[in-house]
Design an enzyme around this catalytic site. Sequence first.
Site, mmCIF file in Angstrom:
data_model
loop_
_atom_site.group_PDB
_atom_site.id
_atom_site.type_symbol
_atom_site.label_atom_id
_atom_site.label_comp_id
_atom_site.label_asym_id
_atom_site.label_seq_id
_atom_site.Cartn_x
_atom_site.Cartn_y
_atom_site.Cartn_z
ATOM 1 N N GLU A 291 1.702 9.000 -0.552
ATOM 2 C CA GLU A 291 2.376 9.390 0.685
ATOM 3 C C GLU A 291 1.451 9.556 1.877
ATOM 4 O OE1 GLU A 291 1.870 11.125 -2.093
ATOM 5 O OE2 GLU A 291 1.604 13.261 -1.745
ATOM 6 N N HIS A 315 10.889 8.666 -2.565
ATOM 7 C CA HIS A 315 9.989 9.737 -3.004
ATOM 8 C C HIS A 315 8.837 9.923 -2.001
ATOM 9 C CE1 HIS A 315 7.784 12.143 -6.089
ATOM 10 N NE2 HIS A 315 6.733 11.643 -5.443
ATOM 11 N N GLU A 316 8.179 8.837 -1.677
ATOM 12 C CA GLU A 316 7.022 8.956 -0.762
ATOM 13 C C GLU A 316 7.478 9.412 0.619
ATOM 14 O OE1 GLU A 316 4.526 9.084 -2.446
ATOM 15 O OE2 GLU A 316 5.167 7.927 -4.171
ATOM 16 N N HIS A 319 7.948 13.104 0.796
ATOM 17 C CA HIS A 319 6.685 13.837 0.954
ATOM 18 C C HIS A 319 6.359 14.105 2.433
ATOM 19 C CE1 HIS A 319 4.885 14.493 -2.932
ATOM 20 N NE2 HIS A 319 4.931 13.223 -3.293
ATOM 21 N N GLU A 338 5.241 18.152 -5.622
ATOM 22 C CA GLU A 338 5.953 17.099 -6.360
ATOM 23 C C GLU A 338 7.367 17.491 -6.809
ATOM 24 O OE1 GLU A 338 5.037 14.142 -6.215
ATOM 25 O OE2 GLU A 338 2.929 14.338 -5.642
ATOM 26 N N ASP A 397 -6.224 15.856 -11.366
ATOM 27 C CA ASP A 397 -5.308 14.780 -11.756
ATOM 28 C C ASP A 397 -4.616 15.065 -13.095
ATOM 29 O OD1 ASP A 397 -6.073 13.573 -9.467
ATOM 30 O OD2 ASP A 397 -6.976 11.801 -10.382
ATOM 31 N N TYR A 405 6.491 17.543 -11.663
ATOM 32 C CA TYR A 405 7.547 16.689 -11.107
ATOM 33 C C TYR A 405 8.937 17.129 -11.590
ATOM 34 C CZ TYR A 405 4.067 13.282 -9.490
ATOM 35 O OH TYR A 405 3.031 12.670 -8.827
#
Length: 627
Positions: A291, A315-316, A319, A338, A397, A405
């Site tokens: 994003e 989704h992006e 953001h 998320e 990460d 999510y």
Amino acid sequence: MRKTTLLFFIVIGLLSCNENKEMKKNRITTNDLMQKDDHSFSKPQEAVITHLEWDANVDFETKTIVAVAKFDIRKYPSTSEIILDTKNLQIEKVWRNQNDTVDFFLNKADEVLGQALHIPLSEDSKTISIQYKTSPNAEALQWLSAQQTAGNAPFLFTQSQAILCRSWIPIQDSPAIRFTYEAEVKVAEGNLAIMSAENPQEIDSTGNYSFKMRQPIPAYLMALAVGNLEFHKTGKQTGIYAEPATMAKAVTALEDLQSFLETAEKLYGKYRWEQFDVLVLPPSFPFGGMENPRLTFATPTILSGDKSLVSLIAHELAHSWSGNLVTNASWNDFWLNEGFTVYFEYRIMEEMYGKDYAEMLASISFKELTEESRELIENGNVKDTHLKLDLEGRNPDVGMTSIAYDKGYFFLRLLEEISGREAFDAFLQQYFKEYAFRSINTEQFLIYLEQNLFGKNEIVVPKKLFSDWVYGAGIPTSIPKPYSNRFKSVEESVQRWLDTGNIDTLNAEDWSTHEFLHFFHQLPDSLEYNHLSILDDKFDFTDSENAEILSEWFLLAIKKDYRRAFGAMENFLVNTGRKKFLMPIYGELIKRETHKRVALSIYRKARQNYHFVSYNSLDKLLNYTSD
Ligand code: BES
Ligand code: ZN
């Protein structure tokens, strides 16, 4: 109980009783709840960056960026140093204000975090400048040779989230620190450079480009791409950047960008970033989407499916509110980025394609959450199933699981169910407005929720409900259950096929990609090689161009040793860098000794095509050491 959890209950307790004067004086404010960021060396309580001027030269020959980063800073008069994050950077010179050169100090390197760069400050220091060079192995940067792109021209792109910005810019790399920026970037002639900023739309023959980002952003949203790129306008505020060879497909898949944007605005308020463009990257891009503000980066693997894969763009885009506007204060609060974004994504999809459609997506989330939560618990990582994470000492990460999510999504869906959609939407609109261009942590959010959703609407909710979701393990029993008619009908089709043995009873003519994915998930273990052959004859799965379908098909092919698909699988693995597809396929291959050999031989060829984010995880999975 964690200290923060305890603090949260103290604050809720204080807020919910009638305060006397004395208590008011001692009240814990949200400021007290600011926690430190475990993934940055910077000390924002002493000195922070507020604006960046980046002057850079991008060199494809040496795979390096040579640059000067000049920061405006804010500090207390007595502060004696500012600390930046760096990783693998060659720092050449540091000066304060115009030309007050200083001795800097680089701490010893931490494998995950890199090195702290200490810059001494004097009372009158207003700016600091760092002259430096990136390493050819800089983790954020992927340098692609001409053969690795669609257009046969070299390409560079960055991936800064979560903590990789520091490998191409010395910076305070924390999601709680925001700054505006300007940049002057020089690239080889014939290339276009674009950033997460106001962007050029045409190649400039001099190779010099200027950028401006007026809205303050955290470092993980810094982005740059350089290549033979074209721009195609799709609406008033929207457009596509892609290599010429990819543009036609991209335009077909993404022609609705403007209506996505308008749908999102109707839900949660004005889009605050002026322009929303999508850059379609070469296939080695390690994620589905990223994003980057004003310029979402997207994998080309969404172009070859049906339009259903554009939920990734929703989704992006979402953001732009959850994440870019209101940002998680640390990676331990990743669900605030998320989980909210998945919730928002499904609401956009519901507006555009109907409830039935959104329920398919929610059902997929439910399945993924159930499986991943079980796996994490089985592997002894129970705490990684809490919404509030504890990632200290680890690469953030690893927090990119279905917990942030999908558990995040279902928690918000539950809040919607409790308060009613109207009240919940009003709450979210207010939240995005009040916290715009700021960061927030989980504890602050829970207080805000208590006051502005439940308090305001006089809804009483047991506190245990929140603690179960946020600080508790696995999936709380209060989880809302999605129901999809379309998936139900897929399940009936599968049963019919298995009962009758007649493939034509599947009735798959109108299936979207999601229905095919659900179809694969419904197939029983008892399926044999012969069944795969029949399916392949009917649907041509092995030759599908749809990456989502292909990756599910390859998993099945590996399990059943269906060799007819192995050539296509190798081709896919060599050409696609998206970690979400690679990890399960290689993971399935290494389960059997004969397949493991196949995996390693493919990996040896393919690894050079992957971004650091992907090969870093795959090296570990495959026990691979480069010689
Ligand atoms: N911001 C993430 C990608 C990310 C997360 C990069 C953590 C680095 C660290 C992005 O918005 C995302 O979630 N992408 C998903 C797609 C989405 C539809 C779930 C992906 O890439 O698969
Ligand atoms: Zn996301």
